[in-house]
Design a protein around this motif. Sequence first.
Motif, short mmCIF file in Angstrom:
data_model
loop_
_atom_site.label_atom_id
_atom_site.label_comp_id
_atom_site.label_asym_id
_atom_site.label_seq_id
_atom_site.Cartn_x
_atom_site.Cartn_y
_atom_site.Cartn_z
N THR A 118 -6.72 28.39 -30.24
CA THR A 118 -7.60 27.48 -30.28
C THR A 118 -9.18 27.83 -30.60
O THR A 118 -9.68 28.38 -29.69
CB THR A 118 -7.63 26.45 -29.11
OG1 THR A 118 -6.28 25.78 -29.05
CG2 THR A 118 -8.44 25.08 -29.47
N ILE A 119 -9.74 27.69 -31.75
CA ILE A 119 -10.87 28.32 -31.96
C ILE A 119 -12.11 27.01 -32.07
O ILE A 119 -12.04 25.99 -32.89
CB ILE A 119 -11.08 28.90 -33.34
CG1 ILE A 119 -9.78 30.11 -33.12
CG2 ILE A 119 -12.20 29.51 -33.65
CD1 ILE A 119 -9.29 30.75 -34.21
N GLY A 120 -13.11 27.06 -31.27
CA GLY A 120 -14.18 26.26 -31.29
C GLY A 120 -15.45 26.88 -31.78
O GLY A 120 -15.95 27.80 -31.12
N LEU A 121 -15.78 26.58 -33.00
CA LEU A 121 -17.11 26.85 -33.37
C LEU A 121 -18.22 25.81 -33.17
O LEU A 121 -18.40 24.57 -33.55
CB LEU A 121 -17.04 26.93 -35.20
CG LEU A 121 -15.86 27.95 -35.36
CD1 LEU A 121 -15.93 27.82 -36.99
CD2 LEU A 121 -15.98 29.22 -34.94
N LEU A 122 -19.04 26.30 -32.14
CA LEU A 122 -19.87 25.39 -31.57
C LEU A 122 -21.40 25.22 -32.11
O LEU A 122 -22.00 26.32 -32.10
CB LEU A 122 -19.92 25.76 -30.05
CG LEU A 122 -18.51 25.85 -29.39
CD1 LEU A 122 -18.65 26.09 -27.71
CD2 LEU A 122 -17.57 24.67 -29.77
N ASN A 123 -21.74 24.22 -32.41
CA ASN A 123 -23.29 24.14 -32.98
C ASN A 123 -24.29 23.88 -32.14
O ASN A 123 -25.14 23.24 -31.96
CB ASN A 123 -23.28 23.30 -34.18
CG ASN A 123 -24.71 23.35 -34.97
OD1 ASN A 123 -25.19 24.54 -35.08
ND2 ASN A 123 -25.22 22.25 -35.86
N PHE A 124 -23.88 24.44 -30.71
CA PHE A 124 -24.71 24.21 -29.70
C PHE A 124 -24.50 25.45 -28.60
O PHE A 124 -23.54 25.93 -28.73
CB PHE A 124 -24.45 22.86 -28.98
CG PHE A 124 -22.88 22.55 -28.65
CD1 PHE A 124 -22.45 22.91 -27.57
CD2 PHE A 124 -22.10 21.83 -29.53
CE1 PHE A 124 -21.14 22.60 -26.91
CE2 PHE A 124 -20.68 21.65 -29.33
CZ PHE A 124 -20.47 22.20 -28.04
N ASN A 125 -25.24 25.52 -27.54
CA ASN A 125 -25.03 26.31 -26.39
C ASN A 125 -24.09 25.67 -25.60
O ASN A 125 -24.38 24.88 -24.93
CB ASN A 125 -26.16 26.91 -25.87
CG ASN A 125 -27.03 27.83 -26.92
OD1 ASN A 125 -26.84 28.53 -27.64
ND2 ASN A 125 -28.46 28.02 -26.56
#
Length: 323
Positions: A118-125
């Motif tokens: 499960t890969i989460g590309l996060l546009n936040f810290n």
Amino acid sequence: MAEKYINPHTDFGFKRLFGSEFNKELLISFLNAMFHGEQNVQDVTYLNSEQLGDRVDARRAIFDVYCENDKGEKFIVEMQNVYQEFFKDRTIYYSTFPIREQAQRGGDWDFHLNPVYTIGLLNFNFADGLENAKRWHHEVKLMEVDTHEVFYDKLTYIYVEIPKFDKKESELESMYDKWMYVLKNLSNLMQRPAALQERVFTRLFEQAEISKFDKQELKLYEDSVNAYRDIVNAIRTAEKKKYAEGREEGRAEGRAEGRAEGRAEGRAEGRAEGRAEGRAEGRAEGEKKAKEKIASNLLALGVPIETIMQASGLSEEEIKNIQ
């Protein structure tokens, strides 16, 4: 539109680059880069991104990208633009779908499972333990607490904090660096960077160029951009409101503390002034009594009042009052 290339943080942009059979070589390259050679993905098959529960009323899950490689390993890839309080819980919940669907009905199933990523590309810290970490790539597996050894290596969660990636074009070394640079900066570029000369990036920039969209694609992208901007504006508004509320609370607390300190300082100053005034009044009263004593003695000796006035510093009226 002002941008030359699409924003991969938008739903349309992300799925065009990574969720399309036509562009699956981009996803393959990204996955291999992310795993630093530990994976050698040769091919992927896109799976149904809408997952239903076991019951009619069960909550479903919709993935941005859901696929499996040529070895049967499952990959969920999500672009997440907004921080959610229970985002980690959500990723755990999502991972249960590719696990459960591997169960074989009938026959003798031995519970053998293929790995799930499960890969989460996060546009936040990220938060909850990772907010102070300088690293932008976090890989999580089930671990034996005492030995810190991996207990189960078939269930992996990867969280990538895009804002923390701060390498410049001249600092890009690995393919993973280059992919991260693309994810963070693509919509701000006006031309293909010299550092991205690999063939896969030729494909990427061709597919990302907005001027090549047909009318339907352009309409879908514009709608996706507007939705993305609404999200960004909502976040900024909430942050400004929180900042304003915090500032007002700070001012209120400051005023309250100031009043309390002022009262305390006032009481302290009042006590000090009172003591000083008391000492001064005491000295003045003592001096006056001493003068009156002198005047009284001189009067008893029959000394003229004029002489007593000079000797004591008292007025004629004060001396007569002593009599």
